[in-house]
Design an enzyme around this catalytic site. Structure first.
Site, PDB file in Angstrom:
ATOM      1  CB  SER A 175      -0.611   0.117   1.518  1.00  0.00           C
ATOM      2  OG  SER A 175      -2.142   0.983   1.109  1.00  0.00           O
ATOM      3  CG  ASP A 229      -7.291  -3.209  -3.009  1.00  0.00           C
ATOM      4  OD1 ASP A 229      -7.890  -1.789  -3.270  1.00  0.00           O
ATOM      5  OD2 ASP A 229      -6.126  -3.161  -3.370  1.00  0.00           O
ATOM      6  CG  HIS A 260      -5.792  -2.252  -0.001  1.00  0.00           C
ATOM      7  ND1 HIS A 260      -4.903  -2.189  -0.466  1.00  0.00           N
ATOM      8  CD2 HIS A 260      -5.598  -1.352   1.015  1.00  0.00           C
ATOM      9  CE1 HIS A 260      -3.994  -0.892  -0.744  1.00  0.00           C
ATOM     10  NE2 HIS A 260      -3.471  -1.014   1.175  1.00  0.00           N
TER      11      HIS A 260
END
Length: 432
Positions: free
Chosen positions: A209, A374, A400
């Site tokens: 991320s 996601d 995610h």
């Protein structure tokens, strides 16, 4: 769906698939050392309060919350289960706040609040956000275990962690960012130390991320000769290259990040001040359609180009100047990192595409129109990096956060790591 760029040798890829059917079951000497860089909220953060600290209520008094502290008065700020209790949610938010100082042109903690990141160089603060609640706060535990079991990595020897104060972000050229810039210096030293302690082998940087944005800019700020010597590969999991529409909801209405019982309005105030949260707002580089609003209200609609008006209308006008001068230039160009890159991300999960607010305004949660992504990051942002030596892997139905623990996702990540390590395993086999 899986897509692999033509930049990789077809012959090597076939050999890897044929000869490494058991994934990367290598011994430690056959792996490039690997450093994990977590995402937003992906590692523990500690705090202590000094005499300048002014509690907003008696509940937030340093002698009351928390009662138990480490040596020197330090205690865990993130994650602490007390945030679930309403009186302490405000205390948590107060202590997480950042303040922009226009004279310094930089962000800093609230007065009386000192923070530190524990266990830099180790995976310890990445495995669980709260060691007392391992199941509920597991973060990179499954990923690390898979690397150990499937690829022969040894925790804290060939696999290390680079946690950081995720509230702070980098700033555009010409603007200071003391905390984040120090993290990049620490990361550089960790890379060099890790390489030195592993027979001079270059390092694999594996991010999740927000960590991907830090690694990209970290590599952009190093020299080609340094990268050739110390970096083998950059593997980015679920990187939000162009920000995410859901971040506008964080600024407008607050985001509990999936933590139950928490009132989003109680955490909204500190979330707005987070420099890294501004970095994650949708970029005009990716969300460039001026005819397609990202936020819809009865009075006005907002695209990625109207972020200054959006800030003013949600009651955060003080964020306009630092966003436009410090953050926006960072998002306008995705520069090549100068090393081979593998992007792995999920798709096919409902992801906020349009936020629709009614007459209740921004204090109410919006209705949401969903698109592909996601679950957190939109597909257009996940796929936005277009550089040389790029390998892209898309995994249907992986979210995610589940990309760090989903069995199919972990299998694919291990496969990509095995491909990177394959050359080293062959060299060692020839030398034996």
């Amino acid at each position: 769906m899986k897509k692999i760029s033509s930049h990789y040798s077809v012959v090597i890829a076939i050999l890897v698939v044929v000869t490494m059917t058991s994934m990367c079951q290598a011994v430690g000497s056959n792996v490039y050392p690997l450093i994990l860089v977590p995402g937003n909220g992906g590692n523990q953060l500690e705090v202590r309060l000094d005499r300048e600290y002014k509690p907003s209520s008696v509940w937030c008094s340093s002698w009351l919350y928390p009662i138990h502290k480490k040596s020197g008065g330090w205690f865990r700020l993130w994650f602490d289960a007390a945030v679930l209790l309403s009186p302490f949610t405000r205390c948590f938010s107060d202590r997480m706040m950042l303040y922009y100082d226009p004279d310094l042109d930089d962000y800093q903690n609230a007065p009386g609040v000192q923070t530190r990141v524990p266990h830099f160089g180790s995976t310890k603060s990445l495995l669980y956000l709260d060691p007392r609640l391992r199941d509920a706060t597991s973060y990179m535990e499954h990923l690390v275990k898979a690397l150990e079991k499937k690829c022969g990595y040894v925790n804290d020897q060939t696999i290390l962690g680079a946690p950081y104060d995720f509230r702070y972000g980098l700033a555009a050229s010409g603007h200071p960012s003391r905390v984040a810039s120090q993290f990049l210096q620490d990361l550089k030293q960790l890379v060099e130390k890790t390489s030195s302690e592993n027979e001079g082998k270059p390092v694999i940087l594996l991010s999740h991320s927000l960590g991907g944005l830090f690694v990209l800019h970290f590599l952009n700020r190093t020299t080609p000769s340094w990268r050739r010597k110390y970096i083998k590969h950059f593997v980015a999991l679920a990187a939000p290259w162009g920000g995410t529409i859901s971040q506008m909801k964080t600024f407008a209405s607050g985001n509990t990040l999936g933590v139950p019982l928490v009132n989003p309005l109680l955490v909204r105030r500190h979330q707005r001040t987070s420099e890294s949260n501004q970095w994650l707002l949708p970029s005009t580089k990716v969300f460039h359609d001026r005819t397609k609003p990202l936020v819809v209200t009865p009075q006005v609609n907002y695209t990625a180009y109207e972020m200054d008006r959006f800030f003013a209308d949600i009651g955060f006008s003080q964020g306009v100047v630092p966003y436009k001068t410090r953050v926006l230039p960072l998002t306008e160009e995705l520069m090549t990192p100068g090393v081979p890159v593998t992007c792995i991300y999920g798709r096919g999960v409902d992801t906020p595409e349009v936020l629709m607010y009614g007459k209740g305004g921004f204090d109410k949660q919006p209705e949401i129109k969903y698109g592909d992504g996601d679950g957190t990051v939109n597909l257009a942002s996940l796929a936005a990096l277009k550089v040389d030596s790029l390998n892209t892997v898309e995994i249907d139905g992986v979210s995610h956060t589940s990309i760090l623990k989903d069995e199919i996702a972990l299998k694919e990540i291990m496969k990509q790591i095995s491909i990177i390590n394959y050359e080293l395993a062959n060299v060692n086999a020839v030398n034996e």
